[in-house]
Enzyme design. Structure first.
Site, PDB file in Angstrom:
ATOM      1  N   ARG A  57     -98.391  33.673  -1.630  1.00  0.00           N
ATOM      2  CA  ARG A  57     -97.281  33.594  -2.805  1.00  0.00           C
ATOM      3  C   ARG A  57     -96.778  34.601  -3.075  1.00  0.00           C
ATOM      4  O   ARG A  57     -95.216  35.436  -3.003  1.00  0.00           O
ATOM      5  CB  ARG A  57     -96.884  32.754  -3.808  1.00  0.00           C
ATOM      6  CG  ARG A  57     -96.986  31.684  -3.060  1.00  0.00           C
ATOM      7  CD  ARG A  57     -97.944  30.673  -4.115  1.00  0.00           C
ATOM      8  NE  ARG A  57     -99.462  30.878  -4.317  1.00  0.00           N
ATOM      9  CZ  ARG A  57    -100.184  29.800  -3.315  1.00  0.00           C
ATOM     10  NH1 ARG A  57     -99.595  28.953  -2.878  1.00  0.00           N
ATOM     11  NH2 ARG A  57    -101.038  30.203  -3.252  1.00  0.00           N
ATOM     12  N   THR A  58     -97.471  35.945  -3.023  1.00  0.00           N
ATOM     13  CA  THR A  58     -97.172  37.053  -4.347  1.00  0.00           C
ATOM     14  C   THR A  58     -96.093  37.953  -2.970  1.00  0.00           C
ATOM     15  O   THR A  58     -95.223  38.573  -2.655  1.00  0.00           O
ATOM     16  CB  THR A  58     -97.723  37.928  -5.411  1.00  0.00           C
ATOM     17  OG1 THR A  58     -98.538  36.904  -6.082  1.00  0.00           O
ATOM     18  CG2 THR A  58     -97.485  38.602  -6.133  1.00  0.00           C
ATOM     19  N   LYS A  86    -111.549  53.650   5.798  1.00  0.00           N
ATOM     20  CA  LYS A  86    -112.634  54.419   5.913  1.00  0.00           C
ATOM     21  C   LYS A  86    -112.770  55.824   4.287  1.00  0.00           C
ATOM     22  O   LYS A  86    -113.578  56.474   5.114  1.00  0.00           O
ATOM     23  CB  LYS A  86    -111.324  56.012   7.103  1.00  0.00           C
ATOM     24  CG  LYS A  86    -110.416  55.115   7.974  1.00  0.00           C
ATOM     25  CD  LYS A  86    -109.974  56.008   9.378  1.00  0.00           C
ATOM     26  CE  LYS A  86    -109.218  55.270   9.656  1.00  0.00           C
ATOM     27  NZ  LYS A  86    -108.050  56.640  10.274  1.00  0.00           N
ATOM     28  N   ARG A 107    -101.505  44.914  -4.805  1.00  0.00           N
ATOM     29  CA  ARG A 107    -102.619  44.348  -5.312  1.00  0.00           C
ATOM     30  C   ARG A 107    -103.571  43.979  -5.857  1.00  0.00           C
ATOM     31  O   ARG A 107    -104.305  45.141  -4.339  1.00  0.00           O
ATOM     32  CB  ARG A 107    -102.384  42.455  -4.984  1.00  0.00           C
ATOM     33  CG  ARG A 107    -103.412  42.190  -5.857  1.00  0.00           C
ATOM     34  CD  ARG A 107    -103.367  40.264  -5.016  1.00  0.00           C
ATOM     35  NE  ARG A 107    -102.610  39.684  -5.858  1.00  0.00           N
ATOM     36  CZ  ARG A 107    -102.770  38.568  -5.814  1.00  0.00           C
ATOM     37  NH1 ARG A 107    -102.827  37.451  -4.559  1.00  0.00           N
ATOM     38  NH2 ARG A 107    -101.191  37.759  -6.522  1.00  0.00           N
ATOM     39  N   HIS A 135    -100.479  40.413 -14.345  1.00  0.00           N
ATOM     40  CA  HIS A 135     -99.797  40.114 -12.893  1.00  0.00           C
ATOM     41  C   HIS A 135     -98.255  39.244 -13.326  1.00  0.00           C
ATOM     42  O   HIS A 135     -97.923  38.520 -13.801  1.00  0.00           O
ATOM     43  CB  HIS A 135    -100.422  39.066 -12.640  1.00  0.00           C
ATOM     44  CG  HIS A 135    -100.140  38.312 -11.270  1.00  0.00           C
ATOM     45  ND1 HIS A 135     -98.625  39.194 -10.629  1.00  0.00           N
ATOM     46  CD2 HIS A 135    -100.979  37.129  -9.981  1.00  0.00           C
ATOM     47  CE1 HIS A 135     -98.364  38.268  -9.937  1.00  0.00           C
ATOM     48  NE2 HIS A 135     -99.679  36.938  -9.695  1.00  0.00           N
TER      49      HIS A 135
HETATM   50  C1  NCD Z   1    -102.804  33.741  -9.026  1.00  0.00           C
HETATM   51  C2  NCD Z   1    -103.375  34.946  -8.995  1.00  0.00           C
HETATM   52  O1  NCD Z   1    -103.465  35.791  -7.485  1.00  0.00           O
HETATM   53  O2  NCD Z   1    -103.347  35.744  -9.558  1.00  0.00           O
HETATM   54  N1  NCD Z   1    -102.194  33.006  -7.967  1.00  0.00           N
HETATM   55  C3  NCD Z   1    -100.704  33.744  -7.460  1.00  0.00           C
HETATM   56  O3  NCD Z   1     -99.794  34.569  -8.038  1.00  0.00           O
HETATM   57  N2  NCD Z   1     -99.110  32.845  -7.590  1.00  0.00           N
HETATM   58  C4  NCD Z   1    -103.202  32.945  -9.467  1.00  0.00           C
HETATM   59  C5  NCD Z   1    -104.702  32.489  -8.502  1.00  0.00           C
HETATM   60  O4  NCD Z   1    -105.449  32.855  -7.576  1.00  0.00           O
HETATM   61  O5  NCD Z   1    -105.076  31.385  -9.195  1.00  0.00           O
END
Ligand code: NCD
Length: 310
Positions: A57-58, A86, A107, A135
């Protein structure tokens, strides 16, 4: 209030006025997308998406958001295909990508990684999740969802349930909810309670925070239930994960018996915390929530590039 050049690193950085501004611009994006699939607001701008950890999703919603703004995207979806493999340092990777793009979303499995990136990048850095840390963009889209589903954020009783120790979406979320007149009920097994320094700080700031391990007792009180996944990848001991993974399962029967008016949210992915028969309930908001990620991420990209003021 000036968002131009702003890094988006955690929930605590936001004032209520800034949150409200993001909400208003997100609404504007939603309205404008009703008229047109692509808005040409960031034509010529490039977003770099650096995902050192899995994401559906992100990453895809940030990419979609940038495309719908008329901008372009470069990036990678796995550290294994980047020069990190590397042996390149995070700082050098960021300094390099910073030469190419106008905004960076990243991320990373380590807490604080986005802050380290922001320290060396000229471009705004957006934290798309740093380990068990924060997040913030998820938290903003969660708040947008509460606002949309319930009419407003003030006055809600929000039950946060599941892995509150490692769950970065809830760590960021409570830092936003604290600006509103909300009651927070934290439901988790004892081993997965929200970090005590975080709950203590919220209480010092006057937020009503209750803690329990009993979901059924909390549900009748709630207007919003925010379920989370037990964060398997953060456990040092796989047996501890096996012991805790089935702690909470929301079923349709529970919602109908205890609180039929409940708004049910989840950042997703779910791995058993919400039974499939819940999906048909009118309050099951988690896929609408995912869609809201587009509007909120469009708003953030438009704001931090400074183009909202142009
Ligand atoms: C979440 C995350 O990555 O922290 N997912 C997201 O971004 N929608 C929640 C999760 O992974 O459980």
């Amino acid at each position: 209030m000036n968002f131009k050049g702003m890094d988006i690193l955690d929930g605590a950085q936001f004032t209520r006025a800034e949150i409200e501004r993001v909400m208003e611009v997100s609404e504007e994006m939603r309205e404008r997308l009703r008229e047109s699939r692509s808005l040409n607001l960031l034509r010529g701008y490039v977003l770099g998406t650096l995902f050192f950890e899995p994401s559906t999703r992100t990453r895809l919603s940030f990419e979609t958001a940038m495309h719908r703004l008329g901008g372009d995207v470069v990036g990678f979806a796995s550290a294994g295909v980047s020069s990190v493999k590397k042996g390149e340092s995070l700082e050098d990777s960021i300094r390099t990508v910073d030469q190419y793009v106008d905004v960076i979303v990243m991320r990373h499995p380590q807490i604080g990684a986005a802050r380290r990136a922001a320290a060396v990048a000229e471009s705004p850095v957006i934290n798309g999740g740093d380990g068990a840390g924060q997040h913030p963009t998820q938290a903003l889209l969660d708040l947008f969802t509460i606002r949309t589903e319930r009419g407003q954020v003030d006055g809600n009783t929000i039950v946060l349930c599941g892995d509150l120790k490692y769950g970065r979406t809830v760590h960021a979320g409570v830092e936003l909810y604290k600006h509103y007149d909300c009651r927070l009920i934290l439901v988790s097994p004892d081993a997965l309670r929200m970090p005590p320094e975080l709950t203590a700080r919220l209480r010092e700031q006057g937020v009503v925070v209750e803690e329990t391990d009993d979901l059924e007792a909390a549900l009748p009180e709630a207007t919003v239930l925010y379920m989370t996944r037990i964060q398997k990848e953060r456990f040092a001991d796989p047996e501890e994960y096996e012991r805790l993974k089935g702690s909470y399962v929301l079923t349709r029967e529970m919602v109908e018996r205890l609180n039929p008016d409940l708004t049910i949210m989840h950042p997703l992915p779910r791995v058993g915390e919400i039974a499939a028969d819940v999906d048909a309930l009118p309050g099951a908001a988690y896929f609408r929530q995912a869609r809201n990620g587009i509007y909120v991420r469009m708003a953030l990209l438009w704001l931090v590039t400074g183009q909202s003021e142009a």
